[in-house]
Design an enzyme around this catalytic site. Structure first.
Site, PDB file in Angstrom:
ATOM      1  N   SER A  76       0.826  -1.203   0.000  1.00 14.84           N
ATOM      2  CA  SER A  76       0.000   0.000   0.000  1.00 14.84           C
ATOM      3  C   SER A  76       0.862   1.254   0.000  1.00 14.84           C
ATOM      4  O   SER A  76       1.914   1.292   0.643  1.00 14.84           O
ATOM      5  CB  SER A  76      -0.875  -0.024   1.265  1.00 14.84           C
ATOM      6  OG  SER A  76      -1.883   0.933   1.196  1.00 14.84           O
ATOM      7  N   CYS A 134      -9.449  -0.930  21.202  1.00 11.76           N
ATOM      8  CA  CYS A 134     -10.793  -0.630  21.664  1.00 11.76           C
ATOM      9  C   CYS A 134     -11.773  -1.268  20.697  1.00 11.76           C
ATOM     10  O   CYS A 134     -12.029  -0.736  19.627  1.00 11.76           O
ATOM     11  CB  CYS A 134     -11.039   0.870  21.661  1.00 11.76           C
ATOM     12  SG  CYS A 134     -10.358   1.691  23.066  1.00 11.76           S
TER      13      CYS A 134
HETATM   14  C1  LIG Z   1      -1.909  -1.035   6.959  1.00 17.61           C
HETATM   15  C2  LIG Z   1      -1.893  -2.479   6.675  1.00 17.61           C
HETATM   16  C3  LIG Z   1      -2.881  -3.075   5.880  1.00 17.61           C
HETATM   17  C4  LIG Z   1      -4.048  -2.303   5.333  1.00 17.61           C
HETATM   18  O1  LIG Z   1      -3.644  -1.448   4.330  1.00 17.61           O
HETATM   19  P1  LIG Z   1      -4.666  -0.399   3.672  1.00 17.61           P
HETATM   20  O2  LIG Z   1      -3.917   0.140   2.517  1.00 17.61           O
HETATM   21  O3  LIG Z   1      -4.908   0.618   4.738  1.00 17.61           O
HETATM   22  O4  LIG Z   1      -5.890  -1.124   3.304  1.00 17.61           O
HETATM   23  C5  LIG Z   1      -2.765  -4.424   5.608  1.00 17.61           C
HETATM   24  N1  LIG Z   1      -1.747  -5.145   6.091  1.00 17.61           N
HETATM   25  C6  LIG Z   1      -0.790  -4.615   6.863  1.00 17.61           C
HETATM   26  C7  LIG Z   1       0.319  -5.470   7.363  1.00 17.61           C
HETATM   27  C8  LIG Z   1      -0.827  -3.266   7.192  1.00 17.61           C
HETATM   28  O5  LIG Z   1       0.113  -2.754   7.961  1.00 17.61           O
END
Ligand SMILES: *Cc1c(COP(=O)(O)O)cnc(C)c1O
Length: 407
Positions: free
Chosen positions: A203, A331
């Site tokens: 991401s 939470c």
């Molecule tokens: C942040 C994260 C996600 C989710 O990513 P998004 O782009 O916010 O949907 C999935 N897996 C891990 C390991 C993350 O740190």
């Protein structure tokens, strides 16, 4: 305006954008408004060209072919597409998936859904240091196993798995290997093909790019992997993910990848030094403090520390006007539950509840770390000064022998 310092040490939740990323994106909101799928005028061609460049930059960072990058809205969508897409595509070969209890919810909740769709999922326990037990992983393989999904680096502890060894087990048994590499890409070297990963989610907003854009790497050769689309529409992204591409977001994602390619090694040498300073100072100042997870195989910017007999949420409140971190408690709607990741490492509820995750970024300064050390130490000491349990502990009372009146 307050001139109070605000220190951001919650970069595993999301990173700020690199200013160069934002600069690269701006023209694609207005000057270049085209849809990358419009094939019959210059506006579309411009957008398509910008998307192609971003795809190349991301592919270069990962040492893969640009055709192997499918753009999505983020890692959650990529995890869903990989897991559900493989489950549907390879149904005739089997319905069993192996993953681990310390995975991100985007993987665990998707696996739960797959179980309700007739899939069978094994959730492997991890060792006390957070690493997968490779023998247990291999022993979990069955004739109907089609996919093993193990994250590259954990979001709560930063623990990095032995990807090469897991890839070898997958190859030996002819099983597809998927990895959520959201916390690793852009910070350490991540080359999926070198370790036998066939599908990989990541991401932009965890690597100094914008929120709302991510990608899935899908191996195209040896083996040629296919996933069933989870969204129907115009057949974008070679049929695997329909929907108009987020052109500005993708441009930013590509810029973030280019910057990471050139700078991540130097950045993270510096960040690791700051993380080590923070960690060593807190452990030295505060007795009964423990690092959670393996410290030899760990991301350079994360430390997860439990301060015994200090409740993490309460501790955070002593400094959360100035410092943003995460605690080991989540939470949920009704209750404060300890982090399932830390519980999976074998921590009791008390130590899991007393943990704080500090995650630094390439923008973190030494002044900020010095400030955080003082503020956290002050907070822990304050909480312990007020705590009858800490007082009993200091007086040598065996707390495990106390019968608590639970009403
Ligand atoms: C942040 C994260 C996600 C989710 O990513 P998004 O782009 O916010 O949907 C999935 N897996 C891990 C390991 C993350 O740190």
């Amino acid at each position: 305006m307050s001139n109070k310092k605000l220190i951001y040490l919650d970069n595993n939740s999301t990173t700020p954008c690199d200013p160069r990323v934002v600069e690269a994106m701006i023209p694609y909101f207005y000057e270049h408004p085209g849809n990358a799928a419009s094939r019959n005028h210059p506006f579309g061609w411009e957008a398509e060209g910008a998307v192609d460049l971003a795809r190349e930059r991301i592919a270069k960072l990962l040492a893969v072919d640009p055709k192997e990058i499918i753009f999505t809205s983020g890692a959650t969508e990529s995890d869903n597409l990989a897991l559900k897409g493989v489950f549907e595509m390879y149904k005739s070969k089997g319905n069993h998936i192996i993953t681990a209890t310390t995975e991100h919810k985007a993987v665990l909740d998707t696996c739960k859904k797959i179980e309700s769709m007739g899939g069978e999922v094994t959730y492997l326990d991890v060792q006390a240091d957070g690493l997968i037990d490779l023998a247990a992983l291999e022993a979990a393989i069955k004739p109907n196993t089609i996919l093993i999904s193990i994250m590259w680096a954990n979001n709560e502890t930063g623990v990095i798995q032995n990807m090469k060894a897991i890839g070898e087990i997958c190859a030996k048994h002819g099983i597809l290997f998927m990895s959520d590499a959201t916390q690793a890409v852009g910070k350490i070297q991540v080359h999926p093909k070198e370790v036998g990963v066939h599908l990989m989610a990541f991401s932009a907003h965890k690597m100094y790019g914008p929120k709302g854009v991510g990608a899935l790497f899908v191996n195209r050769k040896g083996p040629r992997v296919k996933v069933t689309a989870q969204m129907d529409g115009g057949g974008h992204e070679r049929g695997m993910r329909s929907g108009t591409l987020n052109v500005p977001g993708i441009v930013g994602f590509g810029k973030a990848a280019e910057i990471a390619m050139n700078e991540m090694e130097a950045d993270f040498k510096r960040v690791a030094k700051l993380r080590d300073k923070l960690e060593q100072a807190l452990l030295a100042k505060l007795e009964e403090s423990y690092i959670n997870g393996n410290t030899d195989h760990r991301m350079p910017h994360v430390t997860n520390i439990s301060f015994k007999h200090v409740e993490g949420e309460g501790l955070m409140m002593t400094f959360n006007q100035e410092i943003g971190v995460s605690s080991g408690s989540a939470c949920t709607s009704a209750s404060l539950e300890p982090s399932y990741v830390l519980v999976a490492l074998g921590l009791g509820d008390d130590l899991a509840h007393s943990s704080i995750r500090f995650s630094l970024s390439k923008f973190t300064t030494e002044d900020e770390i010095d400030y955080a050390i003082d503020a956290v130490a002050k907070g822990v000491n304050h909480m312990r000064d007020l705590s009858p349990i800490w007082e009993m502990y200091k007086e040598g009372v065996d707390l495990t022998k106390i019968v608590w009146d639970n009403h």
